[in-house]
Design a protein around this motif. Sequence first.
Motif, PDB file in Angstrom:
ATOM      1  N   ALA A 200     -13.454  44.032  58.527  1.00 25.83           N
ATOM      2  CA  ALA A 200     -13.609  43.255  59.766  1.00 25.83           C
ATOM      3  C   ALA A 200     -13.881  41.801  59.418  1.00 25.83           C
ATOM      4  O   ALA A 200     -14.283  41.478  58.301  1.00 25.83           O
ATOM      5  CB  ALA A 200     -14.763  43.827  60.590  1.00 25.83           C
ATOM      6  N   LEU A 201     -13.647  40.915  60.368  1.00 26.42           N
ATOM      7  CA  LEU A 201     -13.798  39.470  60.148  1.00 26.42           C
ATOM      8  C   LEU A 201     -14.862  38.895  61.078  1.00 26.42           C
ATOM      9  O   LEU A 201     -14.847  39.162  62.289  1.00 26.42           O
ATOM     10  CB  LEU A 201     -12.457  38.793  60.450  1.00 26.42           C
ATOM     11  N   LEU A 202     -15.753  38.080  60.524  1.00 28.69           N
ATOM     12  CA  LEU A 202     -16.730  37.379  61.362  1.00 28.69           C
ATOM     13  C   LEU A 202     -16.030  36.257  62.118  1.00 28.69           C
ATOM     14  O   LEU A 202     -15.363  35.416  61.516  1.00 28.69           O
ATOM     15  CB  LEU A 202     -17.856  36.781  60.503  1.00 28.69           C
ATOM     16  N   HIS A 203     -16.189  36.229  63.430  1.00 24.86           N
ATOM     17  CA  HIS A 203     -15.543  35.223  64.263  1.00 24.86           C
ATOM     18  C   HIS A 203     -16.143  33.851  63.980  1.00 24.86           C
ATOM     19  O   HIS A 203     -17.370  33.686  63.983  1.00 24.86           O
ATOM     20  CB  HIS A 203     -15.735  35.598  65.732  1.00 24.86           C
ATOM     21  N   ALA A 204     -15.270  32.877  63.734  1.00 20.96           N
ATOM     22  CA  ALA A 204     -15.721  31.528  63.368  1.00 20.96           C
ATOM     23  C   ALA A 204     -16.652  30.920  64.423  1.00 20.96           C
ATOM     24  O   ALA A 204     -17.529  30.119  64.085  1.00 20.96           O
ATOM     25  CB  ALA A 204     -14.504  30.624  63.163  1.00 20.96           C
ATOM     26  N   TYR A 205     -16.484  31.277  65.684  1.00 20.05           N
ATOM     27  CA  TYR A 205     -17.323  30.672  66.731  1.00 20.05           C
ATOM     28  C   TYR A 205     -18.706  31.304  66.824  1.00 20.05           C
ATOM     29  O   TYR A 205     -19.594  30.753  67.444  1.00 20.05           O
ATOM     30  CB  TYR A 205     -16.652  30.813  68.111  1.00 20.05           C
ATOM     31  N   TYR A 206     -18.869  32.500  66.260  1.00 19.76           N
ATOM     32  CA  TYR A 206     -20.104  33.261  66.503  1.00 19.76           C
ATOM     33  C   TYR A 206     -20.897  33.603  65.251  1.00 19.76           C
ATOM     34  O   TYR A 206     -21.986  34.138  65.357  1.00 19.76           O
ATOM     35  CB  TYR A 206     -19.772  34.569  67.247  1.00 19.76           C
ATOM     36  N   TYR A 207     -20.345  33.315  64.061  1.00 23.81           N
ATOM     37  CA  TYR A 207     -20.997  33.826  62.848  1.00 23.81           C
ATOM     38  C   TYR A 207     -22.410  33.299  62.664  1.00 23.81           C
ATOM     39  O   TYR A 207     -23.250  33.944  62.061  1.00 23.81           O
ATOM     40  CB  TYR A 207     -20.138  33.517  61.614  1.00 23.81           C
ATOM     41  N   ASN A 208     -22.674  32.115  63.229  1.00 20.86           N
ATOM     42  CA  ASN A 208     -24.017  31.543  63.047  1.00 20.86           C
ATOM     43  C   ASN A 208     -24.782  31.442  64.370  1.00 20.86           C
ATOM     44  O   ASN A 208     -25.705  30.651  64.489  1.00 20.86           O
ATOM     45  CB  ASN A 208     -23.915  30.182  62.356  1.00 20.86           C
ATOM     46  N   LEU A 209     -24.375  32.237  65.354  1.00 18.41           N
ATOM     47  CA  LEU A 209     -25.055  32.198  66.648  1.00 18.41           C
ATOM     48  C   LEU A 209     -25.923  33.449  66.835  1.00 18.41           C
ATOM     49  O   LEU A 209     -25.647  34.495  66.256  1.00 18.41           O
ATOM     50  CB  LEU A 209     -24.030  32.127  67.785  1.00 18.41           C
ATOM     51  N   PRO A 210     -26.946  33.343  67.676  1.00 18.11           N
ATOM     52  CA  PRO A 210     -27.769  34.539  67.961  1.00 18.11           C
ATOM     53  C   PRO A 210     -26.979  35.574  68.763  1.00 18.11           C
ATOM     54  O   PRO A 210     -26.051  35.230  69.491  1.00 18.11           O
ATOM     55  CB  PRO A 210     -28.924  33.976  68.801  1.00 18.11           C
TER      56      PRO A 210
END
Length: 288
Positions: free
Chosen positions: A166-176
């Motif tokens: 699976a891939l971490l979404h670029a917009y959400y990887y560092n969001l709560p």
Amino acid sequence: FFQQRQNSFTGENKSRGDVQTCTWWRAPVIWEGMFDAALYDQTHAKEGSSVALTVFAVGRYLDAYLETFLTSAECHFMLALPVTYYVFTDAPEKVPQVALGPRRSLKVIRVPKHSRWQDVSMMRMKAISDAIESDIRHRCTHVFCLDVDQEFTGRFGPEALGESVALLHAYYYNLPKWLFTYDHNPGSRAHMDTGDFYYHAAVFGGSWRSVKALTESCYQGITEDKRNGVEARWHDESHLNKYFWLHKPSRVLSPEYCWDRQIGDRKAIRVARHVFVFLPNISHIKLT
Ligand code: 2GW
Ligand code: MN
């Protein structure tokens, strides 16, 4: 053998203290600086890994994106391994002739052009699972399924291969987590209140068996939702997130593997391997 590779891998994790390199269920998260690229190339080649890359280019997405996608994949995608592209399109005669390297080939599969783009996107799950059953499982050990509105800009190699990826979404990887856009409608099969990460449906993969199970399950969820007159918030992506919540991926890709340059520079992102392509008259028509 895989165990050994995992261990040397874990040792190298120490070089990235700035990012999460392992999930709580002990799946590695792949970042630049954590792996020996040549070792992955060699070991996967030796083991006989081969990769199917599925991509959909229906309607105007064919002219707009497919050539760039394929040409750039020839420069960066799994160069050490045999690759078969599976291009799904409603217009096989328009698929561009792209020069392919040795041990790389391309197959075209005709699919209907659904009138709603949501259906074009969601029905990929069914088409992929059918292609795995009829063809891919006899030719390839692994499958990667990608959006076409993307371009390869750096190595995307066998370090990305695993049983279920699976891939971490670029917009959400560092969001709560509370900002993750999961489907919150209890009437949908994709419904979830909480999860581990927000995964991006633009890139997923794994062994052909795992990808078959994933695409079948997501398609079932989508069909059941249709019967019930509901549609998940982010369509197939919502179902994918639900699936990976219930069936944890064995490997997670950092946003290097699908980066949006419009986000700007981030210290953690040392290389953009594969990036969003925006065409002004194409990408902003998702309103209907
Ligand atoms: C899509 C939206 C609006 C109009 C047309 C299309 C469209 C999509 C199309 O006309 N032809 C086509 O082949 N597609 C395929 O569906 C193509 O492979 C494309 O990459 C994919 C997903 O559509 P896309 O890339 O426009 O949507 P994104 O980038 O917002 O994708 C995310 O969300 C989708 C669900 O809404 C999917 O889950 C996708 O995997 C996600 O990356
Ligand atoms: Mn896309």
